[in-house]
Write a protein that holds these residues in place. Structure first.
Motif, PDB file in Angstrom:
ATOM      1  N   GLU A 119      -3.628   0.974  -3.863  1.00 45.84           N
ATOM      2  CA  GLU A 119      -4.495   1.809  -4.227  1.00 45.84           C
ATOM      3  C   GLU A 119      -4.474   2.068  -5.700  1.00 45.84           C
ATOM      4  O   GLU A 119      -5.560   2.252  -6.166  1.00 45.84           O
ATOM      5  CB  GLU A 119      -4.022   3.109  -3.475  1.00 45.84           C
ATOM      6  CG  GLU A 119      -4.209   3.254  -2.017  1.00 45.84           C
ATOM      7  CD  GLU A 119      -3.086   2.464  -1.205  1.00 45.84           C
ATOM      8  OE1 GLU A 119      -3.089   2.492  -0.047  1.00 45.84           O
ATOM      9  OE2 GLU A 119      -2.026   2.085  -2.115  1.00 45.84           O
ATOM     10  N   LYS A 120      -3.471   2.021  -6.362  1.00 47.47           N
ATOM     11  CA  LYS A 120      -3.472   2.149  -7.942  1.00 47.47           C
ATOM     12  C   LYS A 120      -4.412   1.013  -8.380  1.00 47.47           C
ATOM     13  O   LYS A 120      -5.181   1.191  -9.456  1.00 47.47           O
ATOM     14  CB  LYS A 120      -2.189   2.511  -8.490  1.00 47.47           C
ATOM     15  CG  LYS A 120      -2.134   2.514  -9.921  1.00 47.47           C
ATOM     16  CD  LYS A 120      -0.843   2.613 -10.513  1.00 47.47           C
ATOM     17  CE  LYS A 120      -0.910   2.964 -11.999  1.00 47.47           C
ATOM     18  NZ  LYS A 120       0.518   3.226 -12.712  1.00 47.47           N
TER      19      LYS A 120
ATOM     20  N   THR B 171       0.795   0.453  -6.877  1.00 49.78           N
ATOM     21  CA  THR B 171       0.530   0.169  -5.203  1.00 49.78           C
ATOM     22  C   THR B 171      -0.720  -0.525  -5.143  1.00 49.78           C
ATOM     23  O   THR B 171      -1.470  -0.405  -6.397  1.00 49.78           O
ATOM     24  CB  THR B 171       0.544   1.491  -4.536  1.00 49.78           C
ATOM     25  OG1 THR B 171      -0.441   2.370  -4.979  1.00 49.78           O
ATOM     26  CG2 THR B 171       1.752   2.017  -4.322  1.00 49.78           C
TER      27      THR B 171
ATOM     28  N   SER C  12       0.888  -1.117   0.060  1.00 46.90           N
ATOM     29  CA  SER C  12      -0.009  -0.186   0.182  1.00 46.90           C
ATOM     30  C   SER C  12       0.836   1.360   0.027  1.00 46.90           C
ATOM     31  O   SER C  12       2.021   1.213   0.286  1.00 46.90           O
ATOM     32  CB  SER C  12      -0.693   0.109   1.199  1.00 46.90           C
ATOM     33  OG  SER C  12      -1.429   1.290   1.430  1.00 46.90           O
ATOM     34  N   GLU C  13       0.354   2.278  -0.593  1.00 49.08           N
ATOM     35  CA  GLU C  13       0.948   3.438  -0.273  1.00 49.08           C
ATOM     36  C   GLU C  13       1.410   3.861   1.087  1.00 49.08           C
ATOM     37  O   GLU C  13       2.243   4.713   1.391  1.00 49.08           O
ATOM     38  CB  GLU C  13       0.214   4.865  -0.897  1.00 49.08           C
ATOM     39  CG  GLU C  13      -0.235   4.676  -2.457  1.00 49.08           C
ATOM     40  CD  GLU C  13      -1.204   5.505  -2.851  1.00 49.08           C
ATOM     41  OE1 GLU C  13      -1.604   6.400  -2.084  1.00 49.08           O
ATOM     42  OE2 GLU C  13      -1.419   5.765  -4.142  1.00 49.08           O
TER      43      GLU C  13
ATOM     44  N   GLU D 174      -6.401  -0.985  -7.238  1.00 46.40           N
ATOM     45  CA  GLU D 174      -7.679  -1.017  -6.647  1.00 46.40           C
ATOM     46  C   GLU D 174      -8.601   0.062  -7.455  1.00 46.40           C
ATOM     47  O   GLU D 174      -9.640  -0.302  -8.190  1.00 46.40           O
ATOM     48  CB  GLU D 174      -8.283  -0.107  -5.457  1.00 46.40           C
ATOM     49  CG  GLU D 174      -9.577  -0.151  -4.625  1.00 46.40           C
ATOM     50  CD  GLU D 174      -9.531   0.221  -3.467  1.00 46.40           C
ATOM     51  OE1 GLU D 174     -10.705   1.126  -3.005  1.00 46.40           O
ATOM     52  OE2 GLU D 174      -8.805  -0.154  -2.420  1.00 46.40           O
ATOM     53  N   ARG D 175      -7.952   1.339  -7.988  1.00 42.38           N
ATOM     54  CA  ARG D 175      -8.502   2.293  -8.729  1.00 42.38           C
ATOM     55  C   ARG D 175      -8.864   1.674 -10.240  1.00 42.38           C
ATOM     56  O   ARG D 175      -9.643   1.912 -10.923  1.00 42.38           O
ATOM     57  CB  ARG D 175      -7.524   3.766  -8.910  1.00 42.38           C
ATOM     58  CG  ARG D 175      -7.790   4.220  -7.736  1.00 42.38           C
ATOM     59  CD  ARG D 175      -7.110   5.698  -7.868  1.00 42.38           C
ATOM     60  NE  ARG D 175      -5.587   5.508  -8.196  1.00 42.38           N
ATOM     61  CZ  ARG D 175      -4.573   5.811  -7.236  1.00 42.38           C
ATOM     62  NH1 ARG D 175      -5.083   5.756  -6.092  1.00 42.38           N
ATOM     63  NH2 ARG D 175      -3.565   5.651  -7.723  1.00 42.38           N
TER      64      ARG D 175
END
Length: 537
Positions: free
Chosen positions: A523-524, A521, A234-235, A526-527
């Motif tokens: 987060e990326k 990451t 993760s970030e 997931e986006r």
């Protein structure tokens, strides 16, 4: 949305929770953030939960309407081979129902249904016959699950994925995603069943309304093939890391000191008093750096040792004190060429031994399954070869598998227990610390998709030494962020030692590797998953 997953990954049950292999579950937990209900069609194992297993998590969502009613939160139900598990939000531990706190937070729990099917393989005649009896019932379960799905998600390549590829043809109008986690390289050698799966899912006539996520950007692909990636960190886990150095890592100082700071041969010769002898002495062999006080002392001590050698018939005294040094020819006449070589070797080994005990080792790492495809024994042999060349090295190995016995036997046979350690399967946190401490990852796999261990090593500035499979060359920037090698011990050793001679190059690659990996990451990831699911009509 009801999201149906067809996978060969073995699942396990414990205390109303569903577990499976951590990297797979960690990814699926991101997909589940965008759906309301999940059905998993997969084999179920009765084995104990291992260190590399983790559970599916119920991700919280803010409900757009009123607070979710408690009546909607059903207890776990078991019927007809189906397990319905309703785990609550991560931070709220409960098994039978979501508690009052989750209701007050407007959190809606999602149901996760596990539909058990038998696993099978066709690795032998007996197994193939058994598979013939299992496949019809598996096909039926997959068909029923797809029939009730709003979105079909296939995990390939694998035996269950292969059956899923066949059944999905019957549902041309339903949205489908295929995560092909293997090697998509059209030129790679793969089992016939893998090639068949690739052909079906890339055929836009057979696989309608289907998007196939693959690792790497390959030419001449059908329009439904989408280059994708995966992530491990993760970030929030990004932290400042000091790029490791190779300045004080080996027993041969010439292999680890910055070559720009090495003393010239003439300087060394002047310090011992004789140019010709200096070229053949241990002082030249070790090549001490002028900027290292400890090494200077070792150099001085070696000179002193020569003055203390006793005169014997085989080893006459070599006076390095106030007397003038004998010329090379005179030495050869007195002790003979062979005796002089033995003398030099003896002193050299004493010097190396002294330095060996004071400098930090070069730390190597292997992370992965102990399988023939991952070739863990090759990593062991590479480190062994470096050790034989008098480099101070260590190898930490994480993973398990059928090849572990061969690795253990090799270590014992060659007395490498002090420098090579086998840790077995370990949790993510322990492996993370290993990445942070290691200089190199040696991972010479025969086949990969997106090798997570390579990206994870890069995330912490650990330089990968890897084989040219799948998209690894792209990950390493064609050698800008690590090294691509053939599975040959000599070539790998030569590549590694080239870094010792140019430690600045090592640090540059480590920095580039870390910067690149940290752009991928969770987060990326997931986006990108969210964008993909929203792209379907």
């Amino acid at each position: 949305m009801k999201f149906t997953i067809i996978t060969h990954a073995e699942h396990k049950l414990k205390q109303d929770y569903i577990y499976a292999y951590e990297p797979y579950v960690k990814e699926m937990n991101l997909w589940l953030k965008f759906v309301d209900e999940v059905e998993i069609v997969a084999p179920v194992s009765t084995k104990e939960i291992s260190k590399i297993d983790t559970r599916y998590k119920c991700h919280s969502e803010r409900s757009e309407g009123s607070v979710t009613k408690k009546a909607e939160m059903l207890n776990q139900v078991k019927h007809d081979g189906m397990v319905v598990a309703l785990p609550c939000n991560d931070e709220i531990k409960c098994h039978s129902e979501c508690n009052e706190e989750s209701v007050n937070r407007n959190i809606r729990c999602k149901s996760i249904n596990l539909n058990k099917i038998p696993s099978f393989n066709i690795t032998s005649t007996k197994n193939s016959l058994n598979a013939l009896f299992k496949i019809p019932s598996i096909l039926w379960e997959i068909y029923k699950a797809m029939q009730g799905a709003d979105h079909i998600h296939l995990r390939c390549p694998g035996n269950i994925g292969l059956l899923g590829c066949l059944v999905q043809v019957l549902f041309p109008s339903k949205p489908k995603t295929v995560k092909y986690a293997g090697n998509w390289d059209p030129k790679s050698k793969q089992p016939l069943s893998y090639k068949f799966q690739k052909w079906i899912v890339s055929n836009t006539f057979l696989s309608k309304n289907c998007k196939v996520l693959v690792y790497g950007n390959w030419p001449n692909q059908s329009k439904n093939i989408i280059p994708f990636f995966t992530a491990s960190y993760s970030e929030k886990e990004i932290e400042e890391v000091e790029i490791k150095t190779l300045r004080h890592c080996g027993s041969n100082c010439h292999s680890v000191l910055d070559t720009e700071s090495l003393e010239s041969e003439q300087q060394i010769s002047n310090r011992v008093g004789n140019d010709e002898f200096g070229r053949h002495s241990v002082l030249n062999t070790v090549s001490l750096g002028s900027d290292d006080e400890m090494l200077k002392q070792v150099q001085h001590d070696e000179s002193e040792r020569y003055t203390q050698l006793d005169k014997t018939a085989r080893h006459p005294r070599l006076d390095l004190g106030s007397h003038e040094l004998e010329q090379k020819k005179q030495i050869s006449n007195r002790v003979g060429n062979d005796e002089k070589k033995n003398l030099d070797k003896s002193v050299t080994e004493r010097s190396r031994s002294e330095i060996y005990g004071t400098l930090n080792p070069i730390k190597f790492l292997f992370v992965g399954g102990f399988t023939k495809g991952k070739q863990p024994l090759l990593s062991v042999k590479v480190v062994h070869e470096l050790f034989k060349k008098s480099y101070k090295v260590t190898l930490e190995m994480y993973g398990d598998g059928l090849e572990k016995n061969y690795v253990e036997n090799y270590i014992k046979e060659h007395n490498l227990e002090k420098i090579i350690k086998l840790h077995g399967n370990q949790p993510k946190g322990i492996v993370k610390e290993a990445y942070q401490q290691a200089h190199f990852l040696v991972f010479i796999s025969k086949s990969e998709g997106w090798p997570k261990v390579v990206a994870e090593a890069m995330f912490w500035g650990c330089v990968p030494i890897s084989s040219n499979v799948s998209c690894v060359s792209s990950m390493l920037g064609d050698g800008e962020r690590g090294s691509i090698v053939n599975p040959a011990i000599e070539e790998i050793v030569e590549e590694i030692t080239s870094y010792f001679k140019s430690p600045t190059v090592y640090q540059q690659k480590a920095k580039k590797a870390m910067d690149w990996s940290r752009t991928y990451t969770l987060e990326k990831f997931e986006r990108e998953i969210g964008k993909l699911l929203k792209s379907f009509p």
